[in-house]
Every structure is written in structure tokens, then in C-alpha cells.
Design a protein around this motif. Sequence first.
Motif, PDB file in Angstrom:
ATOM      1  N   GLU A  22       4.427  -6.865   7.218  1.00  0.00           N
ATOM      2  CA  GLU A  22       3.397  -6.273   6.404  1.00  0.00           C
ATOM      3  C   GLU A  22       3.778  -4.498   6.737  1.00  0.00           C
ATOM      4  OE1 GLU A  22      -0.738  -6.040   4.413  1.00  0.00           O
ATOM      5  OE2 GLU A  22       0.112  -7.781   4.605  1.00  0.00           O
TER       6      GLU A  22
ATOM      7  N   PRO B 134       2.976  -0.633   6.921  1.00  0.00           N
ATOM      8  CA  PRO B 134       1.734   0.062   6.650  1.00  0.00           C
ATOM      9  C   PRO B 134       1.890   1.100   5.586  1.00  0.00           C
ATOM     10  CG  PRO B 134       3.222   1.140   8.546  1.00  0.00           C
ATOM     11  CD  PRO B 134       3.678  -0.393   7.801  1.00  0.00           C
ATOM     12  N   PRO B 135       0.601   1.903   5.042  1.00  0.00           N
ATOM     13  CA  PRO B 135       0.853   2.642   3.816  1.00  0.00           C
ATOM     14  C   PRO B 135       1.861   3.694   4.148  1.00  0.00           C
ATOM     15  CG  PRO B 135      -1.363   2.554   4.605  1.00  0.00           C
ATOM     16  CD  PRO B 135      -0.435   1.877   5.561  1.00  0.00           C
TER      17      PRO B 135
ATOM     18  N   GLY C  32      -0.305   4.179  -0.335  1.00  0.00           N
ATOM     19  CA  GLY C  32      -1.015   5.200   0.524  1.00  0.00           C
ATOM     20  C   GLY C  32      -1.680   6.132  -0.571  1.00  0.00           C
TER      21      GLY C  32
ATOM     22  N   LYS D  15      11.646   4.389   5.376  1.00  0.00           N
ATOM     23  CA  LYS D  15      10.572   3.216   5.718  1.00  0.00           C
ATOM     24  C   LYS D  15      11.343   2.005   5.207  1.00  0.00           C
ATOM     25  CE  LYS D  15       6.505   5.946   6.444  1.00  0.00           C
ATOM     26  NZ  LYS D  15       4.997   5.997   6.320  1.00  0.00           N
TER      27      LYS D  15
ATOM     28  N   ASP E 125       0.994  -1.020   0.122  1.00  0.00           N
ATOM     29  CA  ASP E 125      -0.099   0.011  -0.027  1.00  0.00           C
ATOM     30  C   ASP E 125       0.973   1.238   0.013  1.00  0.00           C
ATOM     31  OD1 ASP E 125      -1.651   2.156   0.345  1.00  0.00           O
ATOM     32  OD2 ASP E 125      -2.731   0.979   1.804  1.00  0.00           O
TER      33      ASP E 125
END
Length: 469
Positions: free
Chosen positions: A294, A296-297, A265, A366, A263
Motif C-alpha cells: 500500500e 503512502p499519500p 494526499g 512514485k 490516497d
Amino acid sequence: MNPLLTASITEIREAFGTGELTPLQLLDATLEHLEATDPVINAIAHVDESGARAAAQAATDRLDSGRARGHMDGIPVTIKDSVHAIGMPWRHGVAANADLPMSTVDAPPAARLKEAGAVIVGKTTMPDMGMMAAGVSSLYGITRNPWDLSRNTGGSSAGAGASLASGIGFGSVGSDIAGSVRLPAGHCGLVALKPTQGRIPHTAPSTMRSAGPMARTVDDLIALYGVISRPDPRDTWSLPYEDAAGIHAGLEPAGLRIGVMLDMGYGPTVSDDVQRVVRSAATQLMAAGAVVTEMPPIFADNPYPALDRLFQVRARTEWEAIREDRRSDVLPAVADWAAPAAHFSAAQFSRDTDAVMRSQEIVRAKSAEFDFVIAPVIPTVGFWAEDVGLDPAQPLGHCSFTAWFNQTAQPASALCFGFSGHMPVGIQVVGPRFADQAVLRLTKWLEGAREIEMNWPTAVAADKIGALG
């Protein structure tokens, strides 16, 4: 078709060594298959038969006298239209460039291939200016995916994807500004690498665009990478030579921290089939001892408008360099999309550049929480051959999972890891800057762990095109 045309480069070299095959014979088989196949897929922009035959003869002579230059000596390959090579046309996919004189210089990838004795059969198709992630061009028309002629190849290294999947050549050099080697690899079931910027020299030097190898297997990709990653002073960012000993050994995942990016976002939602394939790779890594998380966005706000405007400026700049009476020859999907850039101010361009750099740092930071990241190549399982992308108003808008790694300069590979019906689905493997060999080694491990067979679509037939209408 001669089954040797989808053999590995290692198997070809063994056939060379036993005398079962010569580089000249291999070229003949390649050209015969090209002649039968390319009228259907429309992947080859130019065939340099005389140059290829001279190179194959020289490789055959070296083989006979025990002077072979290495793993790529005598191996048929192709290069993208955008890679200059002496005596071949450079058109950049644009009909307005059809009358430009032949190139008088070898760009670094072409120079390295010739030094290694590779046989450059010709050049592959691309969309206008490389500013679409699709196989549609004002000069070349529609390049079709051999897995299904009604489907797109992706771009901008469109012809490289289609030709390799259909068995034409054993490797190809494309270029990647927003995903342009990884996207066709994803559409066409191939392996590709967008390297750390500078690891594979190219001209003109760029912190966004890189040359990149494409192949059917990781070992073949590594053979090509080992040649074209050699330094060249013409590229300001060219990195020092890196010893590739041990690169063919898969990287065991035990203990590795793997992020799963599903994702961004923003942008198109990842389809269920693509999620399934990415998660299957995550499951294999976890079963082998990796710590899989996993992510996050990535973005809280949509970062793409600033990046899209930078792409528009790039395309508009090239459009304005075309002779005024030929500008109408540029594909409208590119020309019309780029037209607003004529009114952007220098201050707007500077603000957009700063915004992209801030977004780039978000992606880098990230990703840095993990040793490697796996992600989709494309959010969906492709699109129709005639389409310029998922959104015709933004021909690079569906590159959400690939484009940011051009900005961060991180190495990112593409690998087919599953199918949706009869169409291949690719994943990306992303590592930190300068970890190109580690990315290739983990990609090699994943290739061995996948539960699919690659039955390449080498038998494409012209009568299938009639059924499309």
C-alpha cells in the motif's frame, strides 16, 4: 433483447462463420435495441443508419466471399461526438455548435475502424467541450446510467458508457483528458484504456488527451485496441506499429511488484465501498504471488489548483472561439467555472504548467517503484445523474485518481471489480509508459479473478424515469 447483443466479439465471429448470423442481421438487431433503449438513457448523439447499413452490407458480402478483414469486420461500434467522421456531426457536446456543418474528414480512430470493416452505428453523447466528468450537456441533456437511471454515467465519454452497458454496440471509442474513458467505465461497469499518449493516434495531437477504447470485456477491448492503435502520421506523437501477438493471454502476477494507491494526499476521501473493492483486487494479486504494497499519500501539498487552471484555460479558449451571440448556450457549469481564465496572464499559465510538470514527476517517480499500480477510478460510488461532479465549482475535481496519468502519459485501464449495492465499482491498472499491452494483460488476469458476474442492464424502461421525479 437479442442475447447476441451482449455476446463477445469472438462469439459473434463464430456465429458469422457458421451462418447463424450476418453483419446485416446483427446491425438490424442493434438498431432495434437502440431504438427501444436510447430514449431512456439518452446516450446516442447521432445515428448514421445509411452509413452503417452500407458498411454492414459490405461486411456481409466479404464474409460470403471469404474476404473478411479481421476480428472487427461487421461488428457494430460507436464513436464519441468529439471524434470526426465523414458525414457525421461534430458538436463537442455544446448547444452553440448545433448548426456546424457535417465533418468532411475521418479522425484516425474513425479511419482505422472503417479500414477494419467495423460498422460505425453512430456517435455518443458528451458534456460541453469534454470539460466535465459527468453526463450532462447543454446540447444533449442528461445521459443516464442504465444500472440506475437516477445515477450519473461519468464523463466525458458519457454516452459510450451508457450505451455499452445497455447492450448498444460491442465497443466504443472515447477520448480521455482527465479520465474520460476510465470514469464512465467505472460508473457503468465497463473496461477501458487510456493509452500511452501516441499509442492510439488522434487529432488534434495532444500530450494530455488520448483516444481510448471502451468495451464490456477485456478481449473485446483488445480487439478494438488492435485496430485503433495502428499509426497515423496526422498525430505528431503517433508511435510505430506494435505487434500484438499474445496480448490476449493474461499476465500472471507471481513476482510482480504491485502498488496500491488509495490516497492522493488531496481531493475527496476514498469511500469505504471503493476501498473494499480495490483491496479485494489487491488480495487476489497477493494470493497469486504478487508483492503488494500500500502506497503512502502521493502528494504532501495540494497540486490540483494549477492543473484546474490549465483546464480552465482550455475551456475558456474554446468558449471564446464560439460566436459571441451563441456563447450563452454553453452549459453554465462549464462557462462559469472557466470564466476566471479570461484574466490569467501568460506568466501565470507558464507557472501553472511548470507546477503541473513537477507534480507529474512526483506521480511518475512514485509509480516507478512498482511494476504496476492499482487504484480507484472514482473516490466514491458515483453521484446523481443531474450533478456535474462531486463539487460543482470544480467539475473535474473528482478526477484525482485518473487525471495525473494523463500528465505522466502512462497507460491506465479501468475494470469493474465489484459492486456497491447494485452499482458497479471500478479499479484502475496503471503501468509504465509504452507498457499498454502489459496493462491489458494484467487487466485480463484480474477480469478472470474477480468474484462477480456482469448481468448487463439491457432492459431499461421509460416508466422508471417517471419514478425519479
